[in-house]
Design a protein around this motif. Sequence first.
Motif, PDB file in Angstrom:
ATOM      1  N   LEU A 179       0.824   6.959  -8.908  1.00  0.00           N
ATOM      2  CA  LEU A 179      -0.114   6.278  -8.017  1.00  0.00           C
ATOM      3  C   LEU A 179      -1.500   6.183  -8.620  1.00  0.00           C
ATOM      4  N   GLY A 180      -1.883   7.168  -9.440  1.00  0.00           N
ATOM      5  CA  GLY A 180      -3.217   7.159 -10.022  1.00  0.00           C
ATOM      6  C   GLY A 180      -4.279   7.333  -8.951  1.00  0.00           C
ATOM      7  N   SER A 181      -5.342   6.560  -9.040  1.00  0.00           N
ATOM      8  CA  SER A 181      -6.439   6.659  -8.087  1.00  0.00           C
ATOM      9  C   SER A 181      -6.329   5.647  -6.956  1.00  0.00           C
ATOM     10  N   LEU A 182      -5.188   4.963  -6.847  1.00  0.00           N
ATOM     11  CA  LEU A 182      -5.007   3.989  -5.771  1.00  0.00           C
ATOM     12  C   LEU A 182      -4.784   4.692  -4.448  1.00  0.00           C
ATOM     13  N   SER A 183      -5.161   4.026  -3.368  1.00  0.00           N
ATOM     14  CA  SER A 183      -4.947   4.535  -2.024  1.00  0.00           C
ATOM     15  C   SER A 183      -4.865   3.344  -1.078  1.00  0.00           C
ATOM     16  N   VAL A 184      -4.474   3.607   0.149  1.00  0.00           N
ATOM     17  CA  VAL A 184      -4.417   2.534   1.141  1.00  0.00           C
ATOM     18  C   VAL A 184      -5.823   1.980   1.362  1.00  0.00           C
ATOM     19  N   GLY A 185      -5.943   0.684   1.223  1.00  0.00           N
ATOM     20  CA  GLY A 185      -7.245   0.034   1.334  1.00  0.00           C
ATOM     21  C   GLY A 185      -7.867  -0.321   0.008  1.00  0.00           C
ATOM     22  N   SER A 186      -7.310   0.166  -1.114  1.00  0.00           N
ATOM     23  CA  SER A 186      -7.853  -0.199  -2.424  1.00  0.00           C
ATOM     24  C   SER A 186      -7.755  -1.709  -2.608  1.00  0.00           C
ATOM     25  N   PRO A 187      -8.793  -2.339  -3.164  1.00  0.00           N
ATOM     26  CA  PRO A 187      -8.808  -3.805  -3.240  1.00  0.00           C
ATOM     27  C   PRO A 187      -7.879  -4.347  -4.312  1.00  0.00           C
ATOM     28  N   VAL A 188      -7.473  -5.600  -4.113  1.00  0.00           N
ATOM     29  CA  VAL A 188      -6.720  -6.375  -5.091  1.00  0.00           C
ATOM     30  C   VAL A 188      -7.600  -7.539  -5.521  1.00  0.00           C
ATOM     31  N   TYR A 189      -7.742  -7.726  -6.857  1.00  0.00           N
ATOM     32  CA  TYR A 189      -8.670  -8.722  -7.388  1.00  0.00           C
ATOM     33  C   TYR A 189      -7.917  -9.831  -8.110  1.00  0.00           C
ATOM     34  N   TYR A 190      -8.500 -11.033  -8.019  1.00  0.00           N
ATOM     35  CA  TYR A 190      -8.067 -12.156  -8.845  1.00  0.00           C
ATOM     36  C   TYR A 190      -9.322 -12.773  -9.443  1.00  0.00           C
ATOM     37  N   ARG A 191      -9.445 -12.711 -10.758  1.00  0.00           N
ATOM     38  CA  ARG A 191     -10.651 -13.161 -11.454  1.00  0.00           C
ATOM     39  C   ARG A 191     -11.893 -12.452 -10.895  1.00  0.00           C
ATOM     40  N   ARG A 192     -11.733 -11.152 -10.654  1.00  0.00           N
ATOM     41  CA  ARG A 192     -12.788 -10.262 -10.147  1.00  0.00           C
ATOM     42  C   ARG A 192     -13.235 -10.606  -8.725  1.00  0.00           C
ATOM     43  N   ILE A 193     -12.470 -11.416  -8.001  1.00  0.00           N
ATOM     44  CA  ILE A 193     -12.752 -11.732  -6.607  1.00  0.00           C
ATOM     45  C   ILE A 193     -11.758 -10.963  -5.742  1.00  0.00           C
ATOM     46  N   PRO A 194     -12.210 -10.188  -4.745  1.00  0.00           N
ATOM     47  CA  PRO A 194     -11.253  -9.465  -3.891  1.00  0.00           C
ATOM     48  C   PRO A 194     -10.459 -10.436  -3.030  1.00  0.00           C
ATOM     49  N   VAL A 195      -9.123 -10.383  -3.154  1.00  0.00           N
ATOM     50  CA  VAL A 195      -8.247 -11.300  -2.411  1.00  0.00           C
ATOM     51  C   VAL A 195      -7.196 -10.551  -1.593  1.00  0.00           C
ATOM     52  N   GLY A 196      -7.205  -9.245  -1.614  1.00  0.00           N
ATOM     53  CA  GLY A 196      -6.210  -8.485  -0.861  1.00  0.00           C
ATOM     54  C   GLY A 196      -6.494  -7.001  -0.943  1.00  0.00           C
ATOM     55  N   ARG A 197      -5.479  -6.208  -0.609  1.00  0.00           N
ATOM     56  CA  ARG A 197      -5.665  -4.757  -0.583  1.00  0.00           C
ATOM     57  C   ARG A 197      -4.309  -4.066  -0.644  1.00  0.00           C
ATOM     58  N   VAL A 198      -4.353  -2.791  -0.978  1.00  0.00           N
ATOM     59  CA  VAL A 198      -3.157  -1.944  -0.966  1.00  0.00           C
ATOM     60  C   VAL A 198      -2.896  -1.519   0.472  1.00  0.00           C
ATOM     61  N   VAL A 199      -1.661  -1.705   0.938  1.00  0.00           N
ATOM     62  CA  VAL A 199      -1.336  -1.403   2.332  1.00  0.00           C
ATOM     63  C   VAL A 199      -0.367  -0.238   2.478  1.00  0.00           C
ATOM     64  N   GLY A 200       0.188   0.258   1.375  1.00  0.00           N
ATOM     65  CA  GLY A 200       1.098   1.389   1.501  1.00  0.00           C
ATOM     66  C   GLY A 200       1.692   1.774   0.165  1.00  0.00           C
ATOM     67  N   TYR A 201       2.281   2.955   0.111  1.00  0.00           N
ATOM     68  CA  TYR A 201       2.934   3.424  -1.112  1.00  0.00           C
ATOM     69  C   TYR A 201       3.943   4.511  -0.736  1.00  0.00           C
ATOM     70  N   ALA A 202       4.917   4.677  -1.606  1.00  0.00           N
ATOM     71  CA  ALA A 202       5.950   5.692  -1.400  1.00  0.00           C
ATOM     72  C   ALA A 202       6.662   5.935  -2.722  1.00  0.00           C
ATOM     73  N   LEU A 203       7.293   7.096  -2.838  1.00  0.00           N
ATOM     74  CA  LEU A 203       8.079   7.389  -4.024  1.00  0.00           C
ATOM     75  C   LEU A 203       9.302   6.473  -4.072  1.00  0.00           C
ATOM     76  N   ALA A 204       9.639   6.028  -5.264  1.00  0.00           N
ATOM     77  CA  ALA A 204      10.811   5.176  -5.422  1.00  0.00           C
ATOM     78  C   ALA A 204      12.074   5.944  -5.062  1.00  0.00           C
ATOM     79  N   ASP A 205      13.070   5.224  -4.598  1.00  0.00           N
ATOM     80  CA  ASP A 205      14.314   5.877  -4.180  1.00  0.00           C
ATOM     81  C   ASP A 205      14.988   6.612  -5.326  1.00  0.00           C
ATOM     82  N   ASP A 206      14.850   6.079  -6.545  1.00  0.00           N
ATOM     83  CA  ASP A 206      15.487   6.723  -7.701  1.00  0.00           C
ATOM     84  C   ASP A 206      14.550   7.682  -8.434  1.00  0.00           C
ATOM     85  N   ASN A 207      13.383   7.986  -7.823  1.00  0.00           N
ATOM     86  CA  ASN A 207      12.399   8.910  -8.402  1.00  0.00           C
ATOM     87  C   ASN A 207      11.890   8.464  -9.779  1.00  0.00           C
ATOM     88  N   SER A 208      11.982   7.171 -10.054  1.00  0.00           N
ATOM     89  CA  SER A 208      11.522   6.670 -11.345  1.00  0.00           C
ATOM     90  C   SER A 208      10.042   6.284 -11.344  1.00  0.00           C
TER      91      SER A 208
END
Length: 530
Positions: A179-208
Amino acid sequence: MPSPETGTAATDQDAPLPQAQLVQRNRISLVWLLPVLALVIGGWLAWKTLSERGPTVQIRFESAAGIEKGRTKVKLKDVVIGQVSDIRLTEDLAHVEVTAQLNDDTEGFLTENTRFWIARPRVTATGVSGLETLLSGPFVAIDPHPGKRSKREFVGLPAPPAITTADKGTQFGLRAPSLGSLSVGSPVYYRRIPVGRVVGYALADDNSGVDIDIFIETPHDRRVNDQSRFWNASGIDVSLSADGIQVDTDSVVAMVVGGVAFGNFGADGPPPAEGFRFTLLRNLDEARTLDREPHDERSFYMVFNGSVRGLSVGAPVLLRGIEIGEVTDIDLVFNPEGPAFEIPVRVEIDVNKIGLGADMQVAVNRHERLLDELVAKGLRGQLKQGSLITGQLFVELDIHPGAPPATLGQYDELPLLPTVEGGLEALTAKVDKVLTALAAIPFDEIGDNLNGTLAGTRAIVESPELSDAIRQASATLSSADATIAPDSPLNVELNRTLRAISTAARSVQVLADYLERHPEALLKGKGGGR
């Protein structure tokens, strides 16, 4: 008037009294209509209230901080649609059960997908929300979602949802090693313009790795296709390499709470399929250099005898300034027959980047004649310093026509490329030669000779003969000065002679001018013979 029987006068008391007559009425009195009317109106109001009364819901929260019975409102998009009617603890005392009475027009909002939460001021790393509740107080917020089944009991969210029905856009998935330093609410950028955000995260089913969900708002979600590349834009990307210090970041917010960026790099494609997850790359450089064509990497060894301080695994291998591979291993080996220690460096080279033809690639793959010819022409590996600031080294392959003859060898079942001294090693060798030459100069003998010369010069300067010669020269100069002084006889006579010469010159000039005007004077004399 007197009575005929008695002869006396009759009085009013003797007259018969009037009789009351009972009249039976069939209609109801108006007085009884008032309570009946009040009862009817009250019943109608009760019926109207009950008929307009909406559904009652029960919501279970972790805490009811700020919620008050009969005062806290239920709101949808800042519109009041109900009110809290009761608050009580659950039997296990672990939760609070809030009962809310909603309006009659909210029946269609209550499905198995509807969500409730308590809106209150919240300060997070990504921003501040719920400031309007500082004055009005907390309220119960609702996010209705369409569903198949109606529902009256809900479990409230501990925080506002990342996506509500008011948000328009598309949700995508990412796969990352961590996950690194990402969290819910972290911005998503396109050409340095915020266009979205992180809405959730979870461990992969295969633990990869970690599955990360992002939401990109409309219309920017249409910029994502199945060829898009996503990379981690979190924090400050500082890299120390042979190119120096490189610093990159998308925004101050990304420095604090992390972020994701994406781009297409000129690649067009259809929208991603349902459930498709992109790979979250490490940084922008990896996204730019990501090659979807197959690599043809081959391993080689190079042995260096000098210091490799500043060379690290991952350092680039360049050919005429173009990166064609990287260092994969650095080892230290004791060699009793040669230099005390040797440093074998293993590198991987992508032969596709060299631009060789198919026949040449076969020759390279088999380590045959082509490499022998290149080595014979001077192909050598060399350590070079990429940055004076970081001191990082890289490996450069190039043709050195003046290099000593060498052949392609073998080390640990891999081809061994010959090497030459790096720029720093060559400079050190030249400095050693200069120091050796300087050490051979007899500075002590030169110093002794110089001291003897200075002593002889001092003896000459301090000798009596030199003093007498200086006095005689001084007397001669004083006599010459007196001779040429302005008031000396020699100077007076010299000035008189010069004045006479000047007068004679003027006379000659006058005569020359006259003869030029009257050349006949040479024959006739002045005045023309008159």
